[in-house]
Design an enzyme around this catalytic site. Structure first.
Site, PDB file in Angstrom:
ATOM      1  N   ASN A 151       1.443  -7.858  26.636  1.00 27.91           N
ATOM      2  CA  ASN A 151       2.356  -6.764  26.970  1.00 27.91           C
ATOM      3  C   ASN A 151       3.721  -7.239  27.462  1.00 27.91           C
ATOM      4  O   ASN A 151       4.680  -6.495  27.413  1.00 27.91           O
ATOM      5  CB  ASN A 151       1.720  -5.833  28.004  1.00 27.91           C
ATOM      6  CG  ASN A 151       1.143  -6.575  29.186  1.00 27.91           C
ATOM      7  OD1 ASN A 151       0.281  -7.441  29.029  1.00 27.91           O
ATOM      8  ND2 ASN A 151       1.611  -6.263  30.376  1.00 27.91           N
ATOM      9  N   THR A 237     -15.846  16.243  32.442  1.00 25.63           N
ATOM     10  CA  THR A 237     -15.415  17.068  31.312  1.00 25.63           C
ATOM     11  C   THR A 237     -14.299  16.368  30.557  1.00 25.63           C
ATOM     12  O   THR A 237     -13.341  15.892  31.163  1.00 25.63           O
ATOM     13  CB  THR A 237     -14.939  18.444  31.825  1.00 25.63           C
ATOM     14  OG1 THR A 237     -16.022  19.029  32.551  1.00 25.63           O
ATOM     15  CG2 THR A 237     -14.533  19.362  30.687  1.00 25.63           C
ATOM     16  N   CYS A 324      10.720  -6.605  42.551  1.00 25.99           N
ATOM     17  CA  CYS A 324      10.743  -5.226  43.031  1.00 25.99           C
ATOM     18  C   CYS A 324      10.176  -4.211  42.057  1.00 25.99           C
ATOM     19  O   CYS A 324       9.475  -3.287  42.456  1.00 25.99           O
ATOM     20  CB  CYS A 324      12.170  -4.802  43.355  1.00 25.99           C
ATOM     21  SG  CYS A 324      13.004  -5.975  44.402  1.00 25.99           S
TER      22      CYS A 324
HETATM   23  C1  LIG Z   1      -0.660  -0.497  29.538  1.00 26.33           C
HETATM   24  C2  LIG Z   1      -1.691  -1.558  29.415  1.00 26.33           C
HETATM   25  C3  LIG Z   1      -2.958  -1.417  30.011  1.00 26.33           C
HETATM   26  C4  LIG Z   1      -3.300  -0.237  30.886  1.00 26.33           C
HETATM   27  O1  LIG Z   1      -3.424   0.941  30.168  1.00 26.33           O
HETATM   28  P1  LIG Z   1      -3.375   2.349  30.978  1.00 26.33           P
HETATM   29  O2  LIG Z   1      -3.706   3.366  29.936  1.00 26.33           O
HETATM   30  O3  LIG Z   1      -1.986   2.486  31.490  1.00 26.33           O
HETATM   31  O4  LIG Z   1      -4.397   2.259  32.044  1.00 26.33           O
HETATM   32  C5  LIG Z   1      -3.892  -2.409  29.826  1.00 26.33           C
HETATM   33  N1  LIG Z   1      -3.613  -3.485  29.077  1.00 26.33           N
HETATM   34  C6  LIG Z   1      -2.421  -3.655  28.474  1.00 26.33           C
HETATM   35  C7  LIG Z   1      -2.182  -4.868  27.644  1.00 26.33           C
HETATM   36  C8  LIG Z   1      -1.423  -2.712  28.636  1.00 26.33           C
HETATM   37  O5  LIG Z   1      -0.241  -2.897  28.064  1.00 26.33           O
END
Ligand SMILES: *Cc1c(COP(=O)(O)O)cnc(C)c1O
Length: 395
Positions: A151, A237, A324
């Site tokens: 990411n 749900t 930050c």
């Molecule tokens: C955004 C992200 C997550 C978390 O996903 P959420 O739906 O925000 O909990 C986990 N792993 C990676 C690589 C991400 O980019």
């Protein structure tokens, strides 16, 4: 004018996804567990979404569990594999140093429960190799968890080869595919994936919904106890409007994957080429294989947060792995895992693009970043020391 260049944090919902959700916020409001007509209409829609999502991944509907997002899917996958391993006395897990915190912090929790975790070193180019996984495998390894695409630096890991290796050794393989889903091909069978996490809001779907794919025959350890939803694997749900939006967004993303990737990568390359001209800078992560939308640079002698604020003033929404912004004073664990020294990791900038960004925006981004870096350097005592020779350049 605003340019949104933070698509790895979250994406704007597509009109397609919004339209798919609307009926379920309005007239189709039944609880899928109810036996009456309203409930059954909702149950049919849920079954339809499950089937379509399974198809997009190359799996079957019974292998899909809806969750509240990527973090929950990662937790459910890893805890389930750990419990299965534990039953056989296998309490060793292999992962990498640059996973998302949803994986790393889950592994921390398991370490406190007596599991041993090997975090593979990531090469400076942001990649790990199947050979590294092979070397780390032990007779008591119960799980290998390696993200599909990172990411922060966007590098794409050789997950099919890692999957094949794990399958041969009888070890479960999980991949956090949150950054990959909708952007890179996923075929769970061909790629030998046992467990896979995705999250709708990273591919123009709604926030707060995601999927854990778990290959047939892998029992999940329920974390949310309650009703019998999701065949007893996850109570509560179902968030039907969000699930319908996710199914539509995933189908849409998969249908246009190649053209979106080509368009996005062209804009990305224009930005990377432009920012590479800034002296004493470095692109983080290999240029290839890299997510079509990811740009991540370090600029020596500046602070990432200061750069973000200047860019925000100029209409640009960007991200920095450090300090930050993430609520901590530590630089990005991903950049440190790639071997960047602390002072360099602090000066990082991540721009994550999507198919809506244009070449004109790329040029604006390059100009704005170049000017902001120059301005910050002109005010920086560190930079003064560097150019006067009092301190040595690292980059
Ligand atoms: C955004 C992200 C997550 C978390 O996903 P959420 O739906 O925000 O909990 C986990 N792993 C990676 C690589 C991400 O980019």
């Amino acid at each position: 004018m605003r340019i949104y260049a933070d698509n790895a944090a979250t994406t704007k919902m597509s009109q397609h996804a919004i339209r798919a959700m609307l009926p379920y916020l309005d007239e189709i409001y039944g609880n899928p567990s109810s036996l009456h007509t309203e409930g059954q209409r909702a149950a049919e829609a849920l079954a339809d979404a499950r089937e379509r999502i399974a198809k997009a991944l190359g799996g079957t509907d019974r292998e899909i569990t809806f969750t509240s997002g990527g973090s929950e899917a990662d937790n459910l996958a890893i805890f389930s594999a750990a419990r299965l391993g534990e039953a056989k006395g296998h309490k060793h897990i292999i992962s990498t140093a640059f996973e998302h915190h949803a994986v790393l912090h889950t592994l921390d929790a398991l370490q406190k429960q007596g599991f041993s975790v090997t975090l593979l070193d990531v090469h400076e180019n942001g990649l790990i190799t199947p050979e590294q996984v092979e070397e780390a495998l032990r007779p008591d390894t119960c799980l290998v968890t390696v993200m599909y695409a990172n990411n922060e630096v966007g590098t794409i890991q050789p997950i099919a080869r890692i999957g094949k290796l794990c399958r041969e050794r009888g070890v479960l393989f999980h991949t956090d595919a949150v950054q990959a889903a909708g952007h890179l091909p996923i075929r769970v069978q061909e790629q030998n994936i046992d467990l896979l996490s995705l999250s709708a809001h990273k591919f123009h779907g709604p926030k707060g919904t995601g999927v854990l794919y778990a290959r047939k025959g892998i029992p999940l350890s329920t974390m949310i106890h309650g009703g019998a939803q999701e065949r007893g694997r996850r109570a509560g749900t179902e968030n039907l409007p969000a699930i319908m939006g996710m199914a539509a967004a995933l189908e849409d993303a998969c249908a246009h994957m190649e053209e979106n990737a080509a368009k996005t990568a062209a804009v990305r390359d224009r930005v990377i080429d432009g920012l590479s001209r800034i002296p004493h800078s470095v692109l983080n992560g290999a240029r290839d294989p890299r997510l079509p939308g990811n740009v991540n640079f370090c600029f020596e002698g500046i602070e990432g947060e200061a750069l973000l604020l200047l860019l925000d003033d100029r209409g640009i929404a960007a991200s920095s792995g450090s300090a930050c912004t993430s609520g901590s004073l530590d630089p990005s664990h991903v950049l440190l895992a790639l071997g960047r020294p602390h002072e360099i990791a602090h000066g990082s900038l991540r721009l994550t693009l999507c198919e809506e960004n244009t070449p004109e925006e790329a040029d604006y981004l390059v100009r704005a970043v170049s000017e902001a870096v120059e301005r910050l350097r002109s005010m920086s005592p560190v930079w003064r020391d560097l150019i006067s020779g009092k301190k040595e350049f690292i980059l």
